[in-house]
Design a protein around this motif. Structure first.
Motif, PDB file in Angstrom:
ATOM      1  N   PRO A   1      28.905 -19.598 -14.080  1.00 28.23           N
ATOM      2  CA  PRO A   1      27.495 -20.032 -14.106  1.00 28.23           C
ATOM      3  C   PRO A   1      27.169 -21.021 -12.987  1.00 28.23           C
ATOM      4  O   PRO A   1      26.060 -21.029 -12.454  1.00 28.23           O
TER       5      PRO A   1
ATOM      6  N   ASP B   1      30.136 -25.828 -17.888  1.00 29.43           N
ATOM      7  CA  ASP B   1      29.021 -25.112 -17.270  1.00 29.43           C
ATOM      8  C   ASP B   1      27.697 -25.274 -18.003  1.00 29.43           C
ATOM      9  O   ASP B   1      26.786 -24.475 -17.818  1.00 29.43           O
TER      10      ASP B   1
ATOM     11  N   THR C   1      34.252 -24.772 -10.858  1.00 33.33           N
ATOM     12  CA  THR C   1      35.080 -24.350 -12.001  1.00 33.33           C
ATOM     13  C   THR C   1      34.635 -23.059 -12.701  1.00 33.33           C
ATOM     14  O   THR C   1      35.472 -22.414 -13.317  1.00 33.33           O
TER      15      THR C   1
HETATM   16  P1  AMP Z   1      33.717 -18.238 -16.694  1.00 36.67           P
HETATM   17  O1  AMP Z   1      34.236 -19.168 -17.758  1.00 36.67           O
HETATM   18  O2  AMP Z   1      33.669 -18.893 -15.357  1.00 36.67           O
HETATM   19  O3  AMP Z   1      34.395 -16.907 -16.686  1.00 36.67           O
HETATM   20  O4  AMP Z   1      32.197 -17.957 -17.078  1.00 36.67           O
HETATM   21  C1  AMP Z   1      31.908 -17.574 -18.389  1.00 36.67           C
HETATM   22  C2  AMP Z   1      30.552 -18.093 -18.785  1.00 36.67           C
HETATM   23  O5  AMP Z   1      29.579 -17.384 -18.045  1.00 36.67           O
HETATM   24  C3  AMP Z   1      30.229 -17.855 -20.231  1.00 36.67           C
HETATM   25  O6  AMP Z   1      30.534 -18.965 -21.021  1.00 36.67           O
HETATM   26  C4  AMP Z   1      28.751 -17.643 -20.207  1.00 36.67           C
HETATM   27  O7  AMP Z   1      28.117 -18.890 -20.383  1.00 36.67           O
HETATM   28  C5  AMP Z   1      28.421 -17.192 -18.826  1.00 36.67           C
HETATM   29  N1  AMP Z   1      28.095 -15.762 -18.752  1.00 36.67           N
HETATM   30  C6  AMP Z   1      28.917 -14.718 -18.944  1.00 36.67           C
HETATM   31  N2  AMP Z   1      28.276 -13.553 -18.760  1.00 36.67           N
HETATM   32  C7  AMP Z   1      26.989 -13.877 -18.444  1.00 36.67           C
HETATM   33  C8  AMP Z   1      25.810 -13.123 -18.124  1.00 36.67           C
HETATM   34  N3  AMP Z   1      25.838 -11.768 -18.089  1.00 36.67           N
HETATM   35  N4  AMP Z   1      24.661 -13.816 -17.860  1.00 36.67           N
HETATM   36  C9  AMP Z   1      24.656 -15.162 -17.883  1.00 36.67           C
HETATM   37  N5  AMP Z   1      25.711 -15.926 -18.178  1.00 36.67           N
HETATM   38  C10 AMP Z   1      26.865 -15.296 -18.448  1.00 36.67           C
END
Ligand code: AMP
Ligand code: FE
Ligand code: ZN
Length: 278
Positions: free
Chosen positions: A135, A15, A132
């Motif tokens: 973000p 991401d 995936t």
């Molecule tokens: P996932 O792996 O799909 O659960 O997404 C997690 C990723 O989302 C993390 O590595 C962060 O980069 C991003 N993320 C999590 N919380 C936030 C938030 N509040 N604002 C922006 N990005 C976030």
């Protein structure tokens, strides 16, 4: 120049917004000597070509990944480092994780549709286009005008506990540590400062990690000391990195946390002496 290695960053393989080669150039530009890409649940950045790019930029590239796991109902990120290449064991683990991610994204798009965000997103809702991570979902919501920023997408819909949040199951923290070890790598607990509730992070301290991410992004030294003391007591390696994602997370600046040569070499020697690429 002082040796600095940033051991936590994301590319377009998960991401992040920088392609692996572009991120390498940026790392060289700011004076880093070592780097590890830690993409979520994938090791696809580690092609033979990227090691050529690393050599050309005089950067030592260490293998890495960041596995999303669950421990006591809490999402825990486990960093895997220094695993040899090629690595069919980790490839298989990641493949399973990516399928889970596709499935979770489809569920999130269904929840978004139920919350009025269906128009233009039909192919995501049906799962015809596979995504995936959150973000990336946030960027799609921006593209279609449902929100203005990634932050807004998380705050209103995607963050833990928000109406379109969906947890990803399947791999326990212990299973991730075991898989990384079986794959010949080192397991490191990521961003311990951010783990809530505290009793969960305490219980992780009795697990068989090889290291802990004591230096993360721009956390103050007072937040780090606790983890440095624990690492000292357990003989764990202290790692550090920025969790750079590119434009979406402007506060995570590449190189804002790093490790020195000694900690880096411990992992790097392990990696190069076991890899067939070298
Ligand atoms: P996932 O792996 O799909 O659960 O997404 C997690 C990723 O989302 C993390 O590595 C962060 O980069 C991003 N993320 C999590 N919380 C936030 C938030 N509040 N604002 C922006 N990005 C976030
Ligand atoms: Fe990320
Ligand atoms: Zn990360």
């Amino acid at each position: 120049m002082m040796f600095r290695a940033d051991l936590h960053c994301h590319t377009t393989c998960s991401d992040g917004t920088f392609m692996p080669a572009d991120l390498m150039a940026k790392a060289a530009d700011i004076g880093l000597s070592g780097l590890s890409y830690t993409d979520h649940d994938t090791i696809s950045a580690y092609t033979p070509e990227i090691f050529d790019v690393a050599r050309k930029n005089s950067i030592k590239l260490l293998t890495g990944t960041e596995l999303s796991t669950l421990h006591r109902e809490t999402c825990i990120h486990v960093l895997g480092y220094a695993f040899p290449l090629p690595n069919p064991i980790l490839e298989e683990v990641c493949q399973e994780r990516i399928l889970r991610r596709f499935e979770r994204s489809r569920k999130i798009f269904e929840l978004l549709a139920r919350n009025g965000m269906r128009k233009g997103l039909e192919e995501y809702v049906s799962g015809a286009i596979k995504i995936t991570g959150r973000p990336l979902i946030a960027r799609i919501l921006i593209e279609h005008g449902y929100v203005e920023t990634v932050r807004e997408a998380f705050n209103r819909y995607l963050a833990d506990g928000m109406p379109c949040y969906c947890r990803m199951g399947g791999l326990s923290t212990q299973q991730a540590i075991d898989a990384i070890h079986k794959a010949g790598g080192k397991a490191v607990l990521a961003q311990p400062h951010l783990i809530r509730p505290r009793k969960v992070s305490k219980s992780l301290m009795s697990m068989n990690f090889d290291g802990i991410e004591g230096y993360y992004a721009r956390f103050p030294l007072t937040a780090e000391q606790e983890w440095l003391d624990i690492a000292n007591e357990k003989g764990w390696i202290v790692t550090g990195g920025s969790d750079f994602h590119g434009d979406d997370k402007p506060n995570n600046i590449l190189g804002s946390s790093w490790v020195r040569e000694k900690a880096f070499s411990f992992f790097y020697e392990h990696f190069i002496t076991r890899s067939e690429l070298f």
